[in-house]
Design an enzyme around this catalytic site. Structure first.
Site, PDB file in Angstrom:
ATOM      1  CB  ALA A   1     102.059  21.432  35.306  1.00  0.00           C
TER       2      ALA A   1
ATOM      3  CB  VAL B   1      96.229  28.227  37.851  1.00  0.00           C
ATOM      4  CG1 VAL B   1      96.906  29.564  38.144  1.00  0.00           C
ATOM      5  CG2 VAL B   1      95.054  28.021  38.805  1.00  0.00           C
ATOM      6  CB  CYS B   2      99.843  26.577  34.212  1.00  0.00           C
ATOM      7  SG  CYS B   2     100.645  26.261  35.786  1.00  0.00           S
ATOM      8  N   GLY B   3      97.431  27.361  32.357  1.00  0.00           N
ATOM      9  CA  GLY B   3      96.899  27.638  31.031  1.00  0.00           C
ATOM     10  C   GLY B   3      96.358  29.046  30.936  1.00  0.00           C
TER      11      GLY B   3
ATOM     12  CG  MET C   1     101.618  29.716  30.176  1.00  0.00           C
ATOM     13  SD  MET C   1     103.114  30.698  30.447  1.00  0.00           S
ATOM     14  CE  MET C   1     102.980  31.063  32.190  1.00  0.00           C
TER      15      MET C   1
END
Length: 170
Positions: free
Chosen positions: A41, A46-48, A51
């Protein structure tokens, strides 16, 4: 938890939304290596961070003529806001409707959670998966495995003029 597609398999082609009115196909990248980064998401911590790492390492990826693509089940509008906020300079694709259909083809969908696995693929110039890796969902896999795979792919292409698939853990 299933297995992600293994090296040596032809990467399933797809066309997904990059923006509400633009699409991108894996086939559009044929002739250059592609890095597919499936992630759960946009707005999770973690995803931020993941990326952001790829955005920072983008010049290194481009030295291999490789294009990185982020893919999650978020909508194109959500991706657009996330990319603008995080100043990302690579496409985020919306595997939104039918939800997770591309992630399912790559073995990178979490049925119980309705999100993508944190899975990485390096696809060679001919559209064959060269390297794949699934990280625990709460762990940022970073870029080292991708860079190692790109380096091995480049050396193999220089060595014999054709690619062979290879797998490596990360």
């Amino acid at each position: 938890m299933g297995q992600v597609l293994a090296p040596g398999v032809t990467a399933p082609d797809f066309t997904l939304r990059v923006t509400p009115d633009q699409t991108l196909s894996l086939g559009d990248l044929r002739g250059r290596p592609a890095i597919l980064a499936f992630y759960p998401a946009d707005w999770s911590p973690v995803c931020g961070d993941q990326m952001a790492v790829y955005n920072q390492v983008l010049p290194e990826f481009r030295k291999y003529d490789a294009e990185v693509i982020g893919i999650s089940v978020d909508s194109a509008w959500c991706h657009q806001a996330f990319a603008e906020t995080r100043h990302l300079h690579f496409p985020l694709l919306a595997d939104f409707e039918p939800k997770g259909s591309v992630a399912r083809q790559y073995g990178a969908y979490r049925d119980g959670d309705g999100v993508c696995e944190r899975a990485l693929f390096v696809v060679d110039r001919e559209g064959i998966i060269f390297w794949s890796y699934r990280s625990p969902i709460a762990v940022n896999p970073g870029a080292d495995g991708i860079l190692d795979a790109l380096d091995r792919l480049e050396n193999q292409e220089k060595g014999d003029g054709r690619t062979q698939s290879a797998s490596v853990g990360g």
